[in-house]
Design an enzyme around this catalytic site. Structure first.
Site, PDB file in Angstrom:
ATOM      1  N   ASP A 103      26.169 -21.719 -56.503  1.00 47.90           N
ATOM      2  CA  ASP A 103      26.233 -20.335 -56.368  1.00 47.90           C
ATOM      3  C   ASP A 103      25.929 -19.752 -55.025  1.00 47.90           C
ATOM      4  O   ASP A 103      24.638 -19.874 -55.183  1.00 47.90           O
ATOM      5  CB  ASP A 103      24.695 -20.759 -57.345  1.00 47.90           C
ATOM      6  N   ASP A 312      28.280 -11.280 -55.009  1.00 47.20           N
ATOM      7  CA  ASP A 312      28.136 -12.238 -55.804  1.00 47.20           C
ATOM      8  C   ASP A 312      29.520 -13.026 -56.107  1.00 47.20           C
ATOM      9  O   ASP A 312      29.983 -12.590 -56.544  1.00 47.20           O
ATOM     10  CB  ASP A 312      27.006 -12.201 -56.852  1.00 47.20           C
TER      11      ASP A 312
END
Length: 429
Positions: A103, A312
């Protein structure tokens, strides 16, 4: 079975990063819908996977709103079950295999540990720190403990550091902060070991977590992320090349150090902006063009000037403030001769796509870098006859998602403070 997809370290030699300089290595980055992933469901269609990924994008966006972030938190709210990519690591001595969600939107590396007062059910065994000879708890008097979300003393009589993270859907993880050896399996065959890695050992975890993964690997910009803990040997460099969603039989690749340098024909670079929270990778979006029509970006909740968008890897769609998105949709629809179609809930712009089509070219104008997207970046099929725009409106938020990043080699360099994009056939990279 989870054990079948966990990597084994087969090399007799292990590269220790504390003894290395200018290291270059690569690891597998496994999409959660890949055949190699424990999340893989052979009964799901490609369209099921796409639709589910879209839903996770909308779920994940809540972590990025400024009102959920405070400057004192090293690890802002995350929703663990909405990550899109997995990494295989080993913890401890002897090494214990862990499959965790990779992540770029969080920092803390954590996994469930035994004994567990309250754990969500996971398919793989729990990490038992008492069986690792290199495991040791962190003192709550250390500076690192102060920089971890919820970092505090366990009790007046127990000076070990504990953490507490609460997620956007009220799920939570609590446990000990500790040091242990973390080992990454390299695609070159030589494992890479990082002694004294700061990890969270969760023994009180509940909510909407999935048992297919055992925790999370934080790849954000904060002090305790894997990127920063890898330290000087990788010289602040990492990169990845994300495969198109249709290539579920292969893995993407994540590179570190000298393997992560992005250069050569077609490469463009934009400044990486330092701002709070340090976890997120902020870029500056100037405009987006559809064909020859350029739409100036006025800003988002991240600001109107520098650092107004987050890149992201864990968000599938590219999310944009509603007013700006409306102009983008209008520009696309006015230049596309396709027949409008009804798509899944939440998608504003869809077309009939019985045959493959070429959409008008979209160029994302970052500061000093024009990134030209192909149709595979801007439209995705949601069923046999419908393709939808991979950009979507959100409440004044701006996130550059992973569909827009596919088939680009994307390099992050915290030393030169740049992010670089190079068009690349990732299946050949």
């Amino acid at each position: 079975m989870a054990a079948a997809i966990v990597f084994a370290i087969i090399s007799l030699s292990t590269l220790c990063l504390t003894d290395a300089q200018n290291v270059g290595f690569s690891v597998e980055l496994i999409h959660r819908d890949s055949i190699k992933s424990p999340f893989y469901n052979p009964f799901e269609t490609t369209f099921d996977r796409v639709t589910n990924a879209f839903r996770r994008s909308f779920s994940r966006v809540h972590r990025f709103y400024p009102n959920s972030i405070t400057t004192t938190e090293a690890n802002p709210d995350i929703i663990v079950n909405t990550g899109e990519y997995l990494m295989n690591i080993s913890l401890g001595t002897p090494s214990f295999s862990v499959v965790a969600l990779a992540d770029t939107g969080s920092d803390l590396i954590w996994t469930q540990c035994s004994p567990c007062s309250q754990c969500f059910k996971q398919d793989a065994p729990l990490f038992d720190p008492t069986k690792s000879s290199t495991y040791r708890k962190m003192s709550c008097s250390s500076n690192s403990c102060e920089n971890i979300q919820g970092g505090t003393c366990a009790s007046p009589t127990d000076t070990s550091c504990i953490y507490s993270v609460t997620y956007g859907d009220n799920s939570f993880s609590k446990g000990d902060i500790a040091y242990d050896i973390l080992t990454l399996g390299s695609t070159t065959g030589q494992a890479v070991a990082l002694p004294d890695t700061i990890i969270g050992c969760g023994n009180n975890n509940a909510g909407t977590f999935s048992g297919k993964a055992s925790g999370i690997i934080g790849l954000g910009g904060g002090e305790i992320s894997l990127i920063n803990q890898l330290g000087s040997p990788i010289n602040g460099k990492f990169s990845y090349c994300l495969l198109p969603m249709t290539q579920i039989g292969k893995s993407s690749k994540m590179n570190f150090g000298s393997n992560a340098i992005v250069s050569g024909p077609g490469t463009v670079s934009t400044p990486l902006i330092e701002k709070s929270p340090t976890t997120f990778y902020f870029l500056t979006l100037k405009a987006i063009s559809v064909g020859t029509q350029r739409i100036e970006f006025k800003g988002s909740s991240f600001g109107t000037d520098e650092g107004n968008i987050v890149i992201d890897s864990g968000t599938t769609l590219t999310l944009l403030p509603s007013d700006f998105y409306s102009q983008l949709e209008s520009a696309m629809d006015s230049q596309f001769n396709g027949i409008r179609a009804q798509g899944p809930q939440g998608f504003n712009l869809c077309y009939l796509a019985i045959h493959e089509f070429e959409a008008p070219e979209v160029t994302v104008h970052f500061a000093n870098a024009d990134v030209k997207l192909k149709t595979l970046n801007t439209f995705v099929k949601v069923d046999d006859s419908t393709a939808c725009f991979t950009f979507s409106p959100a409440q004044n938020i701006a996130i550059y998602g992973n569909l827009a990043q596919m088939n680009f080699l994307i390099g992050y360099d915290s030393k030169s403070q740049t992010v670089s994009f190079k068009p690349t056939a990732c299946s050949k990279n």
